[in-house]
Design an enzyme around this catalytic site. Structure first.
Site, short mmCIF file in Angstrom:
data_model
loop_
_atom_site.label_atom_id
_atom_site.label_comp_id
_atom_site.label_asym_id
_atom_site.label_seq_id
_atom_site.Cartn_x
_atom_site.Cartn_y
_atom_site.Cartn_z
N CYS A 129 1.35 -12.95 -29.62
CA CYS A 129 0.86 -11.95 -30.57
C CYS A 129 -0.65 -12.06 -30.53
O CYS A 129 -1.21 -13.04 -31.03
CB CYS A 129 1.39 -12.22 -31.98
SG CYS A 129 0.59 -11.19 -33.23
N CYS A 132 -2.40 -11.50 -34.31
CA CYS A 132 -2.24 -12.52 -35.36
C CYS A 132 -1.31 -13.60 -34.82
O CYS A 132 -1.69 -14.31 -33.90
CB CYS A 132 -1.78 -11.91 -36.69
SG CYS A 132 -0.46 -10.70 -36.60
N SER A 133 -0.11 -13.72 -35.35
CA SER A 133 0.76 -14.78 -34.84
C SER A 133 2.22 -14.43 -35.09
O SER A 133 3.00 -15.28 -35.47
CB SER A 133 0.43 -16.10 -35.52
OG SER A 133 0.49 -15.93 -36.92
N CYS A 134 2.58 -13.16 -34.88
CA CYS A 134 3.97 -12.73 -35.07
C CYS A 134 4.89 -13.58 -34.20
O CYS A 134 4.57 -13.84 -33.04
CB CYS A 134 4.11 -11.26 -34.70
SG CYS A 134 3.08 -10.20 -35.73
#
Lengths: 225, 119, 100
Positions: A129, A132-134
């Site tokens: 991602c 962000c950090s999905c």
């Protein structure tokens, strides 16, 4: 990024029973996280208490959420993978209707919309991602630090083969590498290839071979130990 | 290929040179898990905010702060701002509560995070 | 109804939204490029609205678009067949109409 591990020697000195205190040889001590109060930890405690005082949440609600997240671990995903390796009908359902198939395997993935990416001899999949950090946290839990790092997020879209190599994964030149950037509402789960030499292994033993990084796609599953 | 738009967000890093990947990992601390829990409750159950509001708040951090803060520091900062904007509590209430909490830690409070990992 | 079908060629808008603060889920590196619709994910609330506490309705079709890495990074040195797939909301897409 955690800058300041040093200069925190203010707490009780139980450990001095083992090592009489000697300032000349005082080893740099990394404090337990619990004994280091930081500004943002303080903010968390304050916000949590305000929410409780206002009757919006209870301490039990928080505890239950923490426990629910603690129960989401890569081993859950590993079981799903092992089942897909041993049951072709299950694999088909896993790819077509992941939520229902994973529920069959005993895990509720909540509101998560999952896409299952099957690795084949022709295609290797890897997930990131960049914004962000999905992460498929409803099945694998909270992502590892490196998944959230600037270096992984920035590089894997542009030089996936080099990044995979850093993880010890060499993808043959004639095999396609497919990068998946989770930018919106879908989450991605890599179904690794079953390694050679595992014929006749039980589902449980197969699950033990599958680790988190293979379900992100930065590694492959290697054969019997 | 002319991709001539001039601005990209600091968080929007795909394709940049981020250097070697540090594969060290840390176990999440209880306070970090509680931030995660609070966010889950605020979005899924209480409907007080959305994950996009969380992201917007994180993206609005100055670049230096974005890089220096740990992952859950960014989260609690954004969650708190959103709850303030929404009027769930006031800045005065938050300030008073933070002083109350601070007083429980006579050894003091460090400015940044030591309980960390994973920016 | 989704405007595009699986297999359609689409081009991602190139602009940066004019009035920050904004919140968008289309990464910089893919803007202005053409790819192929890989699947239609369904319709979802608009994150650019949700980010500001607005309802995000009506829901917007979301696609997964597949790009050739060689089209994304001119100096890409992997396999010709390597791809990158990204979710993109419909209002960020136009028909490519370029056969590219």
């Amino acid at each position: 990024m955690s800058g300041n591990h040093h200069d925190r020697h203010h707490h009780g000195h139980d450990h001095d029973h083992l090592h009489p205190y000697d300032p000349e040889h005082h080893h740099p001590h990394r404090p337990d996280q619990d004994d280091t109060m930081t500004y943002y930890r303080l903010m968390e405690e304050a916000v949590r208490e305000l929410m409780i005082e206002k009757g919006l949440v209870t301490p039990d609600d928080i505890r239950a959420e923490v426990e629910a997240m603690d129960a989401r671990v890569p081993a859950n995903g590993a079981k799903v993978v092992a089942r897909a390796w041993t049951d072709p009908d299950f694999k088909k359902r896993l790819i077509e209707t992941p939520k229902e198939a994973i529920a069959e395997a005993g895990h509720d993935i909540g509101p998560m919309k999952l896409v299952v990416l099957e690795n084949t001899p022709e295609v290797h999949n890897v997930v990131v991602c960049t914004l962000c950090s999905c992460y498929p946290r409803w099945i694998l839990g909270i992502p590892p630090d490196w998944y959230k790092s600037r270096s992984y997020r920035s590089r894997v879209v542009r030089e996936p083969r080099a990044v995979l190599k850093e993880f010890g994964t060499e993808i043959a030149g004639d095999r396609e590498v497919r990068v998946h950037d989770s930018t919106a509402d879908m989450r991605y789960f890599v179904l690794p290839m079953r390694p050679a030499g595992t014929d006749g292994m039980s589902e449980e033993d197969l699950a033990a071979l599958v680790h988190r990084d293979a379900m992100i796609g930065v590694t492959e599953v290697s054969g019997a130990r | 290929m002319e991709r001539d738009f001039t601005a990209r967000g600091h968080h929007d890093m795909g394709g940049l040179d981020g250097g070697e990947i540090d594969r060290a990992e840390h176990d999440y601390a209880l306070w970090e898990k509680r931030v995660d829990a609070l966010m889950m409750l605020c979005t899924n159950r209480l409907k007080l905010m959305t994950v996009d509001q969380l992201r917007k708040g994180i993206e609005a951090l100055p670049p230096e702060a974005y890089d220096e803060m740990t992952y859950y520091e960014r989260w609690i900062s954004s969650v708190t701002n959103t709850l303030l904007e929404r009027g769930v509590f006031t800045a005065d209430e938050l300030g008073a509560k933070m002083e109350e909490v601070r007083a429980r830690y006579p050894d003091g409070v460090m400015p940044g995070g030591a309980a960390g990992g994973g920016c | 109804m989704p405007r595009f079908a699986v297999g359609d060629r689409v081009r991602v808008h190139k602009q940066f939204p004019p009035t920050p603060p904004s919140h968008i889920r289309t990464p910089y590196y893919i803007r202005g490029l053409s790819g192929t619709v890989e699947r239609i994910c369904g319709a979802f609330k608009n994150p650019e609205e949700l980010a500001f506490g607005r309802p995000g309705t009506p829901e917007v079709p979301l696609y997964r678009v597949r790009f050739r890495q060689k089209d994304v990074w001119p100096d890409y040195d992997g396999n010709e067949a390597d791809k990158i797939e990204i979710e993109i909301f419909e209002f960020w897409l136009d028909a490519a109409g370029d056969g590219a």
